[in-house]
Scaffold this motif. Structure first.
Motif, short mmCIF file in Angstrom:
data_model
loop_
_atom_site.label_atom_id
_atom_site.label_comp_id
_atom_site.label_asym_id
_atom_site.label_seq_id
_atom_site.Cartn_x
_atom_site.Cartn_y
_atom_site.Cartn_z
N LEU A 90 -17.41 37.20 11.95
CA LEU A 90 -17.95 36.79 10.61
C LEU A 90 -16.93 36.09 9.64
N VAL A 91 -15.42 36.58 9.85
CA VAL A 91 -14.20 36.15 9.20
C VAL A 91 -14.10 34.71 9.63
N GLU A 92 -14.25 34.14 10.89
CA GLU A 92 -13.90 33.08 11.47
C GLU A 92 -14.82 32.01 11.11
N GLN A 93 -16.20 32.49 10.89
CA GLN A 93 -17.12 31.75 10.19
C GLN A 93 -17.15 31.23 8.96
N LEU A 94 -16.58 32.46 8.18
CA LEU A 94 -16.51 32.11 6.74
C LEU A 94 -15.13 31.38 6.48
N LEU A 95 -14.36 31.20 7.18
CA LEU A 95 -13.10 30.09 7.22
C LEU A 95 -13.35 28.75 7.71
N THR A 96 -14.66 28.57 8.44
CA THR A 96 -14.76 27.24 9.08
C THR A 96 -16.16 26.62 8.34
N GLU A 98 -18.42 25.11 5.17
CA GLU A 98 -18.29 24.61 3.97
C GLU A 98 -18.74 25.46 3.11
N MET A 99 -18.04 25.74 2.00
CA MET A 99 -18.60 26.78 0.95
C MET A 99 -20.07 26.25 0.54
N ASP A 100 -20.30 25.00 0.17
CA ASP A 100 -21.64 24.73 -0.22
C ASP A 100 -22.81 25.01 0.71
N SER A 101 -22.28 24.79 2.05
CA SER A 101 -23.35 25.27 3.03
C SER A 101 -23.59 26.78 3.35
N PRO A 106 -27.72 33.32 5.87
CA PRO A 106 -27.91 34.61 5.05
C PRO A 106 -27.06 35.56 5.54
N ASP A 107 -26.78 35.94 6.82
CA ASP A 107 -25.95 37.06 7.13
C ASP A 107 -24.53 36.85 6.88
N LEU A 108 -23.86 35.45 7.21
CA LEU A 108 -22.64 35.14 6.72
C LEU A 108 -22.62 35.43 5.08
N LEU A 109 -23.73 35.06 4.32
CA LEU A 109 -23.37 34.95 2.98
C LEU A 109 -23.49 36.39 2.23
N ASP A 275 -10.39 35.90 1.41
CA ASP A 275 -10.76 36.59 0.11
C ASP A 275 -10.95 35.68 -0.82
N VAL A 276 -10.62 34.62 -0.71
CA VAL A 276 -10.73 33.39 -1.80
C VAL A 276 -12.05 32.96 -1.67
N ARG A 277 -12.35 32.60 -0.25
CA ARG A 277 -13.72 32.32 -0.22
C ARG A 277 -14.68 33.28 -0.40
N ALA A 278 -14.61 34.51 -0.19
CA ALA A 278 -15.59 35.75 -0.47
C ALA A 278 -15.71 35.81 -1.76
N VAL A 279 -14.54 35.72 -2.60
CA VAL A 279 -14.68 36.20 -4.11
C VAL A 279 -15.49 35.01 -4.78
N SER A 280 -15.59 33.95 -4.43
CA SER A 280 -15.82 32.67 -4.96
C SER A 280 -17.39 32.70 -4.58
#
Length: 290
Positions: A90-96, A98-101, A106-109, A275-280
């Motif tokens: 999940l972390v790898e997916q979060l890092l790769t 695009e934030m708007d996507s 749903p699971d990743l979000l 963490d930057v992406r997650a808190v955003s």
């Protein structure tokens, strides 16, 4: 004469006394119960064994480590490592991704929002509040009123680089002049009255009309002819009755006179990228994100 002190013996029990007496009541010198003594000796032995086996005695720059090498820090680090391994994909997916996507998965979000909530409480709630409703001078993240936009990408950029800080060359930056150095008090009061009139019905018409002319000359370049603001410049919307420092006349005069210069840290320098992406994602999902 006897060399030994005469012992005091209670006549009723035949037990030696300590010699202490309170209101005629003698204190008997009975021995301690054996079970109590053995318990005391056991705790002493246990204490010595514990200080040898486990961290116990504080030193100048640390503490004794104990022969077993046990450490709460090591246990926590091990738990964190196990957690990271479990969520590695999940972390790898979060890092790769695009934030708007991000909302398309749903699971990743859900993972990002859950992780971001923990980051927000630890790092952001001190300024924006535990519920993200903000305080005077600290933006409300629930009201969909964004200086630079509330898209997922926009929020991520702001979190990563911050606002008006001196540590990140890519920080969001805008500066309002202190008009107290450019206009006299009557002009500032008139300009404030016009700004006040944009979201209130009880403004003084004549004073606001004078202020409108000053507004066009001094303020419209950033805030727009109708006061709706400009996100490209980070200029606030003055017509929506949402104010960071307050929208009453006195506060508006103070803001125009002295300007404002709020600062937000560049969290990309303090947090890992996940963490930057997650808190955003968490902030975007609070209700104010666009």
């Amino acid at each position: 004469m006897s060399d030994h002190t005469e012992k005091n013996v209670d006549e009723v029990t035949g037990v030696e006394t300590t010699g202490h007496s309170w209101d005629g009541i003698q204190e008997l010198n009975n021995p301690m119960p054996r079970w109590w003594l053995w318990t005391l000796y056991a705790t002493i032995v246990w204490g010595i064994a514990y200080t040898i086996a486990f961290p116990a005695w504080p030193l100048i720059s640390g503490a004794t480590t104990g022969v077993l090498g046990w450490s709460t820090r090591a246990n926590v680090a091990q738990d964190i490592k196990a957690h990271d391994a479990k969520n590695g994909s999940l972390v790898e997916q979060l890092l790769t991704t695009e934030m708007d996507s991000l909302p398309e998965d749903p699971d990743l979000l859900r993972y990002a929002v859950a992780r971001g909530g923990a980051v927000f409480k630890a790092q952001c709630s001190q300024c924006h509040g535990s519920g993200a409703a903000g305080f005077k001078g600290y933006p409300n993240l629930l009201d969909d009123d964004w200086l630079w936009g509330g898209s997922m990408d926009g929020i991520t950029y702001t979190v990563r680089h911050g606002i008006r800080n001196e540590t990140d060359d890519d920080a969001r930056y805008t500066a309002m002049p202190a008009f107290g150095e450019l206009l006299d008090k009557d002009q500032i009061r008139a300009a404030a009255e016009y700004v006040y009139s944009l979201s209130n019905d009880d403004a003084e018409p004549e004073l606001a009309a004078t202020g409108q002319q000053l507004y066009g000359e001094q303020c419209a370049a950033c805030h727009g002819d109708t006061g709706r603001g400009d996100r490209e410049q980070g200029a606030p919307n003055l017509a929506d009755a949402i104010w960071l420092y307050g929208g009453d006349r006195e506060t508006l005069i103070q803001t125009i006179t002295y300007s404002r210069f709020g600062i937000m840290p560049a969290w990309g320098q303090r947090l890992i990228e996940a963490d930057v992406r997650a808190v955003s994602a968490y902030v975007h999902g609070l209700g104010g994100g666009e």
